[in-house]
Design an enzyme around this catalytic site. Structure first.
Site, PDB file in Angstrom:
ATOM      1  N   ASN A   1       0.792  -1.229   0.000  1.00  0.00           N
ATOM      2  CA  ASN A   1       0.000   0.000   0.000  1.00  0.00           C
ATOM      3  C   ASN A   1       0.824   1.280   0.000  1.00  0.00           C
ATOM      4  O   ASN A   1       0.427   2.285  -0.585  1.00  0.00           O
ATOM      5  CB  ASN A   1      -0.945  -0.017   1.215  1.00  0.00           C
ATOM      6  CG  ASN A   1      -1.615   1.320   1.449  1.00  0.00           C
ATOM      7  OD1 ASN A   1      -1.252   2.052   2.359  1.00  0.00           O
ATOM      8  ND2 ASN A   1      -2.576   1.657   0.598  1.00  0.00           N
TER       9      ASN A   1
ATOM     10  N   ASP B   1      -0.476  -6.317   4.938  1.00  0.00           N
ATOM     11  CA  ASP B   1      -0.675  -5.080   5.686  1.00  0.00           C
ATOM     12  C   ASP B   1      -1.671  -4.162   4.979  1.00  0.00           C
ATOM     13  O   ASP B   1      -1.752  -4.145   3.751  1.00  0.00           O
ATOM     14  CB  ASP B   1       0.683  -4.376   5.822  1.00  0.00           C
ATOM     15  CG  ASP B   1       0.622  -3.111   6.646  1.00  0.00           C
ATOM     16  OD1 ASP B   1       0.365  -3.214   7.862  1.00  0.00           O
ATOM     17  OD2 ASP B   1       0.828  -2.018   6.082  1.00  0.00           O
TER      18      ASP B   1
ATOM     19  N   HIS C   1      -6.938  -0.670   2.276  1.00  0.00           N
ATOM     20  CA  HIS C   1      -6.534   0.618   1.714  1.00  0.00           C
ATOM     21  C   HIS C   1      -6.091   0.509   0.267  1.00  0.00           C
ATOM     22  O   HIS C   1      -5.411   1.391  -0.266  1.00  0.00           O
ATOM     23  CB  HIS C   1      -5.446   1.246   2.590  1.00  0.00           C
ATOM     24  CG  HIS C   1      -5.917   1.534   3.978  1.00  0.00           C
ATOM     25  ND1 HIS C   1      -6.742   2.602   4.282  1.00  0.00           N
ATOM     26  CD2 HIS C   1      -5.736   0.871   5.139  1.00  0.00           C
ATOM     27  CE1 HIS C   1      -7.008   2.590   5.583  1.00  0.00           C
ATOM     28  NE2 HIS C   1      -6.428   1.544   6.115  1.00  0.00           N
TER      29      HIS C   1
ATOM     30  N   GLU D   1      -4.839  -8.078   6.950  1.00  0.00           N
ATOM     31  CA  GLU D   1      -5.131  -7.080   7.961  1.00  0.00           C
ATOM     32  C   GLU D   1      -6.156  -6.109   7.383  1.00  0.00           C
ATOM     33  O   GLU D   1      -5.808  -5.083   6.803  1.00  0.00           O
ATOM     34  CB  GLU D   1      -3.871  -6.318   8.386  1.00  0.00           C
ATOM     35  CG  GLU D   1      -4.145  -5.320   9.500  1.00  0.00           C
ATOM     36  CD  GLU D   1      -3.379  -4.009   9.365  1.00  0.00           C
ATOM     37  OE1 GLU D   1      -3.283  -3.280  10.370  1.00  0.00           O
ATOM     38  OE2 GLU D   1      -2.885  -3.701   8.258  1.00  0.00           O
TER      39      GLU D   1
END
Length: 550
Positions: A160, A270, A274, A313
């Protein structure tokens, strides 16, 4: 660093044969199921310092806020704990380490004191290990030794964002990243095409524009003498995968290399919510194909029964919501986009309910509503400021709720030693990331007692798929007794657990689970007894009972 993609297949048989002769692999697979696994999560810099010579790299010597600089933990320290049998004793069968790739060389002041990228989430170069963590040789040895002990290795995938911009660290080009606007988190779109915080460049993972390599990486690789090799491998990757040169695909290649080169078993992804969810479906495809090819070409790097696993996540996801994460204006099913499991952020709060509510509801959801997928439960982590039992006042009950709950169990380093999560003088998440309290474990009897409790429960969980992946059944409300049964066409596993029974003489109901005449072992006390009239009689100084077939 990277194995040449073009030569890999040609070398496969030679490499496999020669290394199988050199490396003492345990070629017999130990029983393992991702859905029932016990994951030990390490902030690599805070766990164990095995090489003091790499404690200060890239001149990272500016004074930082409390617990916001590098403290010395490294791969060599983790290797030492593998060699010592620490994880074997603790019943761990998966190690998850924070990112080990090269971090930004400088640091930033986030309002909580000057901070370096000790945590691993501020990437500068995905293709290199950070020297403060260790070397490629260290990583190869760590994975090999973990596999010899039947332990899988899960690394952290950060696609990300890059690391912050500093005087020592230029931004990636504007066709790679955006530096504004900052996310407002008031809609699906405003979680994605924006930066998480100020000065954290957001990779344009949605971009369908082909890009060239960042000039600073080209210059860096040339200085390191590996530019031609990296470019050759990129060309081979894009050709074999039939992918365009979008920013996300470069990073996917670089992360997949850790599977191909070292034999890692999975990724924790992670900041999954997003990016658009199709990114993770693509990433899983790349990782799975790489895993399959590498395991066939270099089987010595992998456990015989290894399968690739990806857990996400999706911050705020709760198993109670089953398949979807709700952004308010959009619901997304991440399980349908590459993930085998998701971190269950609802666990620390839901664990405050009684045992039966927790266990029965989770079992129903896993066995019926989202069957075929799983969640990873935790009581504390590196970035959850509201963990279960933050003051470590209930370390025994914490172990019981986490390690006996249906689903995967994520043990955060120091859960088993009641490492403090409330460090004076720290700000923000730094308080969650103190150094592992090895001295307490060595000298404090109360800490040893807590550790022994966690060990017994975790070893029991490791031996029995039924604990994490079985069907839950209440046998008796008072004193609390339940059964778990895991059954497939090839295997049946049954256990009975009693929690908070009386010390001394006790009667445990096992009717319907173990027939009369069976000899059972209490894994907590080590005692054995026969089933008579649907019960067994024990006389132990403990309040917990873990029954298994002797």
């Amino acid at each position: 660093m990277r194995t040449n993609w073009l030569l890999l297949c040609c070398l496969a048989m030679t490499v496999a044969t020669s290394q199988d002769q050199k490396l003492p692999f345990a070629r017999t697979a130990k029983p393992f199921l991702w859905e029932a696994s016990t994951v030990y999560f390490i902030v690599t810099d805070r766990f164990a310092n095995g090489n003091k010579n790499n404690d200060h790299t890239f001149n990272r010597n500016t004074a930082t806020g409390p617990l916001r600089g590098f403290e010395g933990g490294d791969l060599r320290g983790v290797i030492q704990k593998i060699d010592d049998g620490y994880f074997d004793k603790l019943g761990v069968n998966v190690l998850w380490m924070t990112p080990i790739v090269e971090q930004i060389h400088g640091g930033v002041d986030e309002g909580t004191g000057f901070t370096y990228g000790f945590h691993g989430y501020w990437t500068r170069d995905w293709t290199a290990l950070d020297p403060s963590v260790g070397t490629e040789k260290d990583l190869a040895e760590l994975v090999q030794k973990a596999h010899k002990h039947g332990i899988r290795i899960m690394l952290d995938a950060v696609i990300n964002h890059t690391g912050p911009v500093t005087p020592e660290d230029p931004a990636y080009p504007s066709d790679w990243v955006r530096t504004s606007p900052k996310c407002t988190y008031d809609s699906y779109e405003h979680y994605i095409t924006c930066t998480l915080v100020e000065n954290l460049p957001d990779v344009k993972t949605e971009s369908n524009q082909e890009v060239a390599l960042p000039p600073f990486l080209v210059e860096k690789w040339k200085k390191e003498g590996r530019y031609e090799q990296e470019v050759k491998e990129l060309d081979a990757f894009f050709k074999s995968q039939q992918l365009p040169r979008y920013p996300r695909h470069y990073i996917m290649k670089w992360l997949a290399d850790y599977i191909r080169d070292y034999g890692i078993d999975g990724y924790r992804v992670d900041t999954a919510k997003h990016t658009y969810e199709n990114v993770w479906a693509e990433f899983k495809k790349v990782c799975q194909q790489t895993f399959n090819e590498a395991k066939k070409a270099t089987p010595n790097k992998f456990l015989p029964d290894a399968s690739f696993f990806m857990v996400g996540e999706v911050y705020g996801y709760n198993i109670i919501n089953k398949w979807h994460y709700d952004f308010g204006d959009n619901k997304v099913n991440y399980f349908d986009n590459g993930f085998d499991g998701l971190i269950n952020f609802g666990f620390p709060n839901y664990a405050k309910t009684d045992f039966e509510t927790l266990f029965s509801n989770y079992s129903t959801i896993l066995q019926q509503d989202i069957k075929g997928k799983t969640v990873m439960n935790y009581i504390s982590s590196h970035d959850d400021g509201n963990p279960y039992d933050k003051k470590r006042e209930q370390p025994f009950e914490s172990a019981e709720k986490l390690l006996l709950a249906p689903g995967m169990a994520q043990m955060y380093y120091g859960d088993e030693t009641a490492r403090s999560l409330d460090i004076a003088g720290t700000q923000g998440d730094a308080t969650l990331r103190s150094k592992m309290n090895w001295d307490d474990l060595a000298t404090n009897q109360a800490t040893k007692d807590v550790w022994e409790h966690w060990r017994k429960l975790s070893q029991f969980r490791k031996r029995h798929f039924a604990v994490g992946a079985g069907v839950h059944q209440l046998l008796q409300a008072e004193p609390y007794t339940f059964a778990r049964t895991y059954q497939t066409a090839k295997q049946t596993d049954r256990v009975v657990v009693g929690l908070h029974h009386a010390k001394g003489k006790k009667t445990i109901l096992v009717k319907g689970i173990f027939p009369d005449g069976s000899t059972l072992k209490d894994a907590y006390s080590g005692q054995t007894a026969k089933v008579v009239n649907g019960n067994i009689q024990l006389d132990t100084p403990f309040v917990d009972v873990l029954l298994e077939k002797n």
